[in-house]
Scaffold this motif. Structure first.
Motif: not given
Length: 743
Positions: A520-527, A559-560, A605-609
């Motif tokens: 599980i990648g911990q980088s680029n986790l969405p705010s 996200n999980f 606080n989620l990114p728009e995408k």
């Protein structure tokens, strides 16, 4: 009887002894008393005084035997050639038995006179002495046999050989032959030299075996040419097998056991080896049409021939490979992974059964099956394309181990998992399978999708047996984390209950996963801002965990996460399971039926995408609605007229769906892992060897990596260059293609 040496009249004693000797040699009746008296006479002659008479006794006995055999020879010759074999056999039977008795009668002479003059085993082995030295005395039984050989066999050998070969020829065409007589005559050539320590079969081999073998070869050379002209290959093989079986039986009827294999080999050479081109030419059609009987006969004939099976093995391998490729090339539909695995298993099972039944599980054909299956399973459209097999096998395992696979019993599940391992063993890129499998296992464990934890563990154990502990180390750690998390939840519940006036307000469970074990990648986790309803639960758990494990840092992977919401705003209540981002969005509608995109984004606080993606999922399920496509200017309204046949259902989160991007990321991760693995292997090898040539280093790296993946030479070269840059290795001053370890 006195044992004291005394003076003996040789002529008188020999005259008396001779009568008994004649009776013994001709197997006439000799009374026990007479036998004992003559035994005493032999003893008396051997110990006579003033001088023992052993030498004279030996000479007279030898003279008698020569006269007796000469008389028998005249009788054999006088009966005519047509009766020669039967007459010879009759006299030989009598004489050979009589000579054995005679040897016993002369026991004292053999022991005291002859054996003392014989060469020892050491003399024969290391002294360079021949066993046929003329001046060496023979025991009386041996003397009798030697006399028979000189005076009976030597003069008659050409006649006997001709008659024996005639009888064998008659037997081959089905005529009645006196087996006892022929076998007895042939056996006499063996028995007459049995006493010899070296080369006891020399007479038999020179006199009978060699010409018999030549005659047999000539006969079957003609027979093979005739059969080949008159019959098809299938019929030819049937008839050759019959001829070989008959000749083997004939050898056992007539010949000494030492000749069985030699005669069979001669027949095989003349009927099979001499016609290999003809037989090999038929292999392709037989294999293609899978004519089991013909293939069985072909295998039976070609196996004993040096290099005979090569063409058949190649044809079998090529046919299985072609069948396997046809089975996996044309896969279409929804369940391609299932079709792929089941098609390959069907091919493997079919040809395993064929190899067991037709080729008796011959390891050369088992190897051909393995090569063919490996070629089909690891097939690539081109060098640029990736092999899809590891991914498809992991998806097949995932579908098998998910809760969706209903109606599968425990034993059936175990069989299917074992079948997966059968396909897995043929994979070149086992590391690719490991990556996909671990990612899918992680999802099954996180989202509780496993049909059976016992089945999950059984599969991991099967993988460990196939590839070792290192291959499944992380998979075992994932299981350990799940069980530890279960204990943690119980301890957390006790921790909450121990606090006064603390109510979480929600049922809350957590999974704590080791960062290094889970894919599980911990980088680029969405705010993400968690809803107020969950803030207390998160804070309390962090407080509990920090007390229990000081120094550890928790990173929340929202996200999980998943949550179950109860819809009370509709005509009837619904229980809906969804992702944490969707939950956070829907909880905002507790205060309003319509929200703007901006309001939702500000609160979550989620990114728009990411927010657009989550809103689109809710719109697709018709829980909320908006006009047109979702944009930053959209207004989102709650669907108050929503209905569903099921009161309990699940909204699949986006992360649970496989995407091409995820597949690409997995392959990229594998590529990076391979580089690290190869660099570690190179360092390991060079640390042990210190100095090594380029070609040898490449070879050893490939050898060490083969169990995990098939590395390309360019990749190994890049890894070597990388290690040179990192100052682990250097090129030696003497040669540009030699490396030395310097780290």
């Amino acid at each position: 009887m006195s044992l004291k040496p005394r003076k003996v009249d040789f002529d008188a004693t020999w005259t008396t002894l001779l009568e008994t000797v004649k009776g013994v040699v001709t197997c006439a009746k000799v009374d026990r008393a007479t036998w004992n008296d003559r035994f005493s006479d032999v003893y008396a002659l051997c110990v006579a005084c003033p001088d023992p008479l052993s030498d004279r006794l030996y000479t007279e006995t030898k003279k008698f035997l020569e006269n007796h055999v000469s008389t028998l020879f005249q009788k054999v010759q006088g009966n005519g050639e047509e009766n020669c074999l039967s007459t010879y056999h009759k006299h030989w039977e009598e004489y050979s038995k009589g000579s054995g008795y005679l040897n016993q009668l002369y026991g004292y002479l053999n022991t005291t006179y002859i054996k003392k003059q014989k060469y020892t085993d050491a003399d024969l082995s290391y002294g360079g002495i021949s066993t046929d030295t003329a001046d060496q005395l023979l025991e009386i039984g041996e003397l009798a046999l030697d006399t028979w050989k000189r005076l009976m066999i030597e003069p008659l050998k050409e006649t006997l050989l001709k008659l024996i070969l005639n009888e064998v020829a008659r037997d081959r065409v089905g005529e009645l032959v006196n087996q006892t007589v022929v076998h007895g005559v042939i056996n006499s050539f063996v028995n007459v030299q049995e006493y010899k320590r070296k080369h006891p079969l020399m007479l038999y081999e020179e006199l009978l075996e060699t010409p018999y073998k030549l005659e047999t070869g000539a006969h079957y050379r003609q027979e093979a040419a005739k059969l080949k002209d008159e019959h098809s290959c299938s019929d030819y093989m049937e008839k050759v097998i019959t001829r070989l079986d008959n000749e083997d039986f004939r050898s056992r009827k007539f010949l000494h056991p030492s000749s069985y294999n030699k005669i069979t080999h001669e027949c095989q050479q003349r009927m099979v080896a001499d016609h290999l081109q003809f037989l090999h030419g038929e292999c392709k059609d037989m294999v293609k049409q899978e004519r089991r009987r013909d293939l069985s006969n072909m295998y039976k004939l070609l196996k004993p021939i040096h290099g005979g099976l090569g063409v058949l093995i190649q044809e079998v391998e090529g046919h299985i490979k072609q069948t396997g490729l046809e089975a996996v090339k044309s896969l279409k539909g929804d369940n391609v992974p299932g079709q792929f695995v089941e098609s390959m298993l069907e091919v493997h099972q079919k040809y395993t059964e064929l190899i067991q039944g037709v080729f008796h599980s011959d390891q050369q054909f088992v190897g051909a099956l393995d090569k063919a299956c490996a070629a089909a399973i690891n097939f690539k459209q081109s060098a640029k394309h990736l092999c899809k097999s590891p991914e498809m096998l992991s998806k097949y395992c995932d579908n098998l181990l998910k809760k969706s696979s209903k109606g599968v019993s425990e034993s059936e599940m175990d069989d299917k998992l074992s079948n997966c391992i059968t396909v897995f063993k043929y994979l070149d890129d086992k590391d690719v399978f490991q990556r996909f499998y671990s990612r899918m296992l992680a999802k099954r464990l996180i989202y509780g999708q496993s049909a059976s934890m016992d089945a999950e563990e059984a599969m991991i154990n099967k993988l460990k047996q196939a590839c070792g502990y290192e291959f499944t180390n992380k998979l075992h750690r994932m299981f350990t984390d799940v069980s530890i998390s279960t204990s943690l939840n119980k301890e957390f519940l006790d921790f909450i209950q121990s606090k006064e006036n603390v109510e979480l307000g929600v049922n809350f469970s957590i999974m704590v996963l080791q960062a290094g074990a889970w894919p599980i990648g911990q980088s680029n986790l969405p705010s993400f801002s968690i809803p107020q309803e969950l803030e207390k639960s998160v804070q309390m758990f962090e407080a509990f965990y920090n007390v229990k494990y000081s120094g550890r840092k928790l990173t929340w992977l929202h996200n999980f996460c998943s949550a179950e919401l109860k819809f009370n705003h509709l005509k009837r209540p619904y229980f809906v399971t969804m992702g944490s981002f969707q939950m956070a969005i829907l909880l905002l509608f507790n205060s309003s039926d319509i929200l703007t995109f901006h309001d939702i984004r500000e609160n979550t606080n989620l990114p728009e995408k990411e927010l657009i993606k989550q809103l689109q999922t809710l719109i697709d399920t018709k829980i909320v609605s908006t006009e047109g496509e979702v944009t930053s200017c959209s207004c989102i309204s709650l669907n108050l007229g929503y209905t569903n046949k099921r009161t309990k259902f699940k909204i699949t989160t986006a992360i649970q769906k496989d995407s091409s991007q995820e597949v690409e990321q997995t392959h990229n991760a594998v590529e990076e892992d391979r580089k690290m693995y190869l660099q570690a292997a190179i360092v390991r090898i060079m640390k042990a060897r210190k100095i090594l040539k380029h070609a040898m280093l490449i070879q050893e790296v490939i050898s060490q990596s083969r169990a995990r993946f098939a590395p390309s030479v360019p990749m190994i070269k890049k890894c070597i260059e990388s290690l040179i840059d990192k100052s682990y290795l250097e090129r030696t001053a003497n040669s540009s293609d030699e490396y030395s370890y310097i780290a």
